[in-house]
Design an enzyme around this catalytic site. Structure first.
Site, PDB file in Angstrom:
ATOM      1  N   GLU A 280       0.835  -1.210   0.000  1.00 32.84           N
ATOM      2  CA  GLU A 280       0.000   0.000   0.000  1.00 32.84           C
ATOM      3  C   GLU A 280       0.867   1.257   0.000  1.00 32.84           C
ATOM      4  O   GLU A 280       0.546   2.246  -0.662  1.00 32.84           O
ATOM      5  CB  GLU A 280      -0.944   0.005   1.202  1.00 32.84           C
ATOM      6  CG  GLU A 280      -1.982  -1.112   1.205  1.00 32.84           C
ATOM      7  CD  GLU A 280      -2.884  -1.080  -0.026  1.00 32.84           C
ATOM      8  OE1 GLU A 280      -3.197   0.022  -0.498  1.00 32.84           O
ATOM      9  OE2 GLU A 280      -3.246  -2.162  -0.525  1.00 32.84           O
ATOM     10  N   ASP A 365       3.981  -3.765  -5.799  1.00 31.45           N
ATOM     11  CA  ASP A 365       4.582  -5.038  -5.373  1.00 31.45           C
ATOM     12  C   ASP A 365       6.103  -4.937  -5.342  1.00 31.45           C
ATOM     13  O   ASP A 365       6.755  -5.425  -4.421  1.00 31.45           O
ATOM     14  CB  ASP A 365       4.182  -6.163  -6.339  1.00 31.45           C
ATOM     15  CG  ASP A 365       2.818  -6.753  -5.996  1.00 31.45           C
ATOM     16  OD1 ASP A 365       2.252  -6.365  -4.956  1.00 31.45           O
ATOM     17  OD2 ASP A 365       2.335  -7.609  -6.768  1.00 31.45           O
TER      18      ASP A 365
HETATM   19 ZN   LIG Z   1      -2.467  -2.558  -4.736  1.00 30.67          ZN
END
Ligand SMILES: [Zn+2]
Length: 418
Positions: A280, A365
């Site tokens: 996030e 990511d």
């Molecule tokens: Zn995401």
């Protein structure tokens, strides 16, 4: 452009997009069924056959419901436009009220309310039949209606003044009304972002400060390492409605809050929670949120300009089944028709938006893999796929078209090679 030509364009686009939706869904169902018997090789050790088949069945049930909804929404759109629904309601409200803005508000509110009521059975079926059958639903019928009532109340309190302002500006500001409306829209959206964490979200859920001292210490260390300031870490009672888990950010600047669903914290270990949070944070570091907001503001400016051009064209109304309104109800009719028809043409851009969204997920990511361990994010994702019964084997074309997140196999493969 003539009314007939525009009608034909509208009808064929609606039919084609509905057929495309059904075709993609059929492919998706077939692909899932073909891979139901065996867990994909990359997940052999992580997910058992029962969980894999549960995901296949759950995804298929939801997809079948979406197919039904696509057909229903098409019929509803035709009923409101060429079927004469909007025309009929315009006449009704013109007879009932004298003030043109009140007529306009009544027209738009009644169409929105009718659509919501007519679509409610699908939502009820999803929550109380599909979600319940797979053991995800925690909602009672009572809670469902209390939620619906609160949403309606919010819609009235926030939506009506906005609609009044928009219609008023469209009436009074001459040719450049779209610039004024855009400014009001931007202000309204920023206001919502600002009041959402402290005033809107608490109407539906309870937010309590994160208690777990060890987890809190780890998270604060991670935030510091990433150079991120948040005004609080909260746990939300997501388990009140569903067993699905999630984590998110809300708010702006220094008032940003981090919210974890209680269901997520119950399932993930501390390193896994950190990895999810780092993902996030990656969205923030890459300014994805800002980019998304800027994009939506730019699009709304373009749409409002387009509406300003269309609203003087007779073919636009008659092509969609409305007699050019004799009174100045034109404004409300134009606004309504435009935002009902826009999604039909917008569907064509869906794959592009999904592509950008997936690119953002890869970037987030990658950031998470740098700040924490990729292996922790992988194991967190596997648990989340399993808990949410998300299919590991979506149809590639369906996924490319719709999915805001990369398919499980591709995503984990990227993380493992990062
Ligand atoms: Zn995401």
């Amino acid at each position: 452009m003539t009314a007939t030509l525009f009608s034909n364009l509208f009808i064929s686009t609606v039919l084609l997009t509905t057929l495309a939706k059904l075709w993609l869904a059929r492919r998706h169902l077939a692909h899932i069924a073909a891979h139901r018997a065996e867990v994909p090789a990359a997940f052999h050790e992580k997910i058992d056959l029962a969980a894999h088949q549960k995901a296949a069945d759950y995804t298929s049930a939801k997809t079948r419901l979406l197919m039904l909804m696509a057909v229903f929404d098409m019929l509803l759109l035709f009923a409101f436009t060429l079927g004469g629904g909007i025309q009929w309601l315009s006449v009704l409200w013109q007879q009932a009220f004298t003030h043109v803005i009140v007529q306009g508000i009544a027209l738009i509110a009644s169409v929105m309310l009718l659509s919501t009521l007519l679509e409610a059975p699908f939502d009820l079926y999803k929550t109380f039949v599909i979600e319940a059958r797979f053991g995800f639903n925690k909602m009672t019928l009572m809670l469902y209606f209390v939620d619906a009532f609160k949403e309606l109340l919010l819609g009235v309190l926030l939506g009506l003044p906005l609609l009044f302002g928009v219609l008023w500006l469209m009436e009074r500001m001459g040719e450049n009304w779209w610039l004024y409306v855009w400014a009001v829209w931007v202000g309204f959206m920023l206001l919502i972002q600002f009041i959402y964490p402290s005033f809107i979200a608490p109407l539906f859920n309870k937010f309590s400060p994160l208690q777990d001292a060890t987890l809190k210490a780890h998270i604060e260390a991670l935030l510091k390492k990433c150079g991120f300031t948040a005004s609080g870490l909260f746990v939300m009672d997501g388990s009140k409605r569903s067993t699905h888990g999630n984590a998110y950010f809300t708010g702006f600047g220094k008032t940003k809050r981090i919210v974890f669903f209680d269901t997520l914290l119950q399932r993930l270990s501390t390193p896994e929670v950190e990895a999810v949070l780092a993902h996030e944070l990656g969205h923030f570091k890459h300014r994805h949120v800002l980019k998304r907001i800027a994009y939506s503001f730019a699009m709304s400016l373009a749409f409002l300009w387009l509406l300003a051009q269309l609203m003087h064209a007779d073919w636009f109304y008659r092509g969609l089944g409305v007699e050019m309104p004799a009174t100045s109800l034109t404004t409300a009719v134009a606004l309504l028709l435009f935002f009902m028809v826009l999604p039909v043409f917008g569907f064509l851009f869906k794959p592009l938006l999904s592509f950008y969204s997936r690119r953002h997920e890869f970037e987030a990511d990658r950031y998470a893999a740098q700040q924490t361990a990729a292996a922790d994010l992988v194991s967190a994702l596997v648990k989340m796929y399993q808990d949410n019964a998300a299919t590991l084997t979506p149809d590639p074309l369906y996924s490319a078209f719709y999915d805001s997140h990369p398919p499980a196999l591709v995503r984990i493969d990227h993380l493992q090679t990062a």
